[in-house]
Scaffold this active site. Sequence first.
Site, PDB file in Angstrom:
ATOM      1  N   ARG A 101      -2.832  64.195  49.239  1.00 29.30           N
ATOM      2  CA  ARG A 101      -3.786  63.314  48.529  1.00 29.30           C
ATOM      3  C   ARG A 101      -4.705  62.520  49.436  1.00 29.30           C
ATOM      4  O   ARG A 101      -5.876  62.331  49.128  1.00 29.30           O
ATOM      5  CB  ARG A 101      -3.031  62.346  47.603  1.00 29.30           C
ATOM      6  N   CYS A 130       0.346  59.853  38.818  1.00 24.19           N
ATOM      7  CA  CYS A 130       0.228  59.618  37.375  1.00 24.19           C
ATOM      8  C   CYS A 130      -0.282  58.206  37.032  1.00 24.19           C
ATOM      9  O   CYS A 130      -1.179  58.044  36.199  1.00 24.19           O
ATOM     10  CB  CYS A 130       1.568  59.857  36.696  1.00 24.19           C
ATOM     11  N   SER A 160      10.653  60.410  32.954  1.00 23.37           N
ATOM     12  CA  SER A 160      10.168  61.792  33.095  1.00 23.37           C
ATOM     13  C   SER A 160       9.307  61.951  34.337  1.00 23.37           C
ATOM     14  O   SER A 160       9.164  63.071  34.849  1.00 23.37           O
ATOM     15  CB  SER A 160       9.394  62.229  31.849  1.00 23.37           C
ATOM     16  N   HIS A 243       3.813  56.271  30.691  1.00 25.34           N
ATOM     17  CA  HIS A 243       3.753  55.164  31.653  1.00 25.34           C
ATOM     18  C   HIS A 243       2.850  54.068  31.071  1.00 25.34           C
ATOM     19  O   HIS A 243       1.762  54.354  30.550  1.00 25.34           O
ATOM     20  CB  HIS A 243       3.121  55.617  32.979  1.00 25.34           C
TER      21      HIS A 243
END
Length: 341
Positions: A101, A130, A160, A243
Amino acid sequence: MKKNPVVAVVGATGAVGREMLDTLVRRNFPHAEVRALASSRSAGTKVEFGSKKLTVQELTEDSFNGVDLALFSAGGSTSEKFAPCAVKAGCVVVDNSSAWRMDPNVPLVVPEVNPDDLSWHKGIIANPNCSTIQMVVVLKPLHDAARIKRVVVSTYQAVSGTGQKAIVELENQVRQLFNGQEPTNSVYPHRIAFNCLPQIDVFLDNEYTKEEMKMVLETKKIMGDDSIRVTATTVRVPVFYGHSESVNIETEKKITAREARVILAQAPGVRVFDNPGEKIYPMPIVAAGEDDTFVGRIREDESIENGLNMFIVADNIRKGAALNAVQIAEVLLERNLLRVS
Ligand code: NAP
Ligand code: 3JM
């Protein structure tokens, strides 16, 4: 590319990989063939792909012969080892891990925010974290309107996000507690059922966690503005999917809550869900199973001159991972960028 691409999903048996396969089907992604790859542990098992079943193949260095596009979600070490093999074989990689990233040669892309960064890819494109993705889809239009000077974010992240084993750990602990048994843990360092853990990923030398620093550094790279100051606290909560984030921004120009709602109502991928009188606000049970990022509780920060508070929720496996990766692939295809130059 004139013919439809051959697509490989790396980590196809995982929480994100399965959602990748579902997303390719749901969005009708053009393909000549889809290959499901994972470790030797699950080679030979089947995964669903629409009405079909795909046989999982073991990921090896030769897996990418004849593949045009590879969607990776099998952890950072797998990406570090195999993404370069895929590129060497002429394949474009969209990688979900944190491995690439912050590499200056790798675009970090949220299609609603910085799709043009895809034009300079050299084979690998990184899908952001995320929590970063859902925050920047909301922040970008506000930044364009009023220039954000500083962001303070606290997250409430679903299990998750850690993968299939963590989903099972939370289920087991709830069952154990209701049966009067001592809960067991192997994925998280402490019990997650009916608890909150202010640690996501490892601690770094500056006493922040790696997840917190992902949010700081990735936000600046995606928004293309190093001057935005960001500070984060990331927390794992006993929620399965979705989230949540409490986000405070300080802007250069004054922006009212009403103006922010108008701007965000027009923003792609964003759903304003903000009617406190009717008790309407974003929650994980609202966002789970949806593609949009939900924003609500928008209010002016009365402690500073120009500031806003808001609550942002998205499905971490969809917009936070699989959906964003497939949207990147769609732009690559549309702009004829599905090639390694
Ligand atoms: P998961 O449910 O634990 O699944 C892991 C997947 O990786 C499985 O398919 C597993 O295959 C495969 N795998 C593991 N080691 C492998 C190896 N050595 N070679 C080939 N395949 C291997 O985890 P998940 O939630 O899907 O997440 C997977 C990764 O995606 C994470 O580690 C993270 O880097 C990334 N992720 C990113 C985001 C984001 O914010 N963008 C969100 C979630 C996850 P087996 O069935 O064979 O074990
Ligand atoms: C490894 O919710 C989460 O834990 C974040 C998702 C995640 C990542 C990520 O995307 O940053 C889980 C496990 C990683 C990673 O690649 O660092």
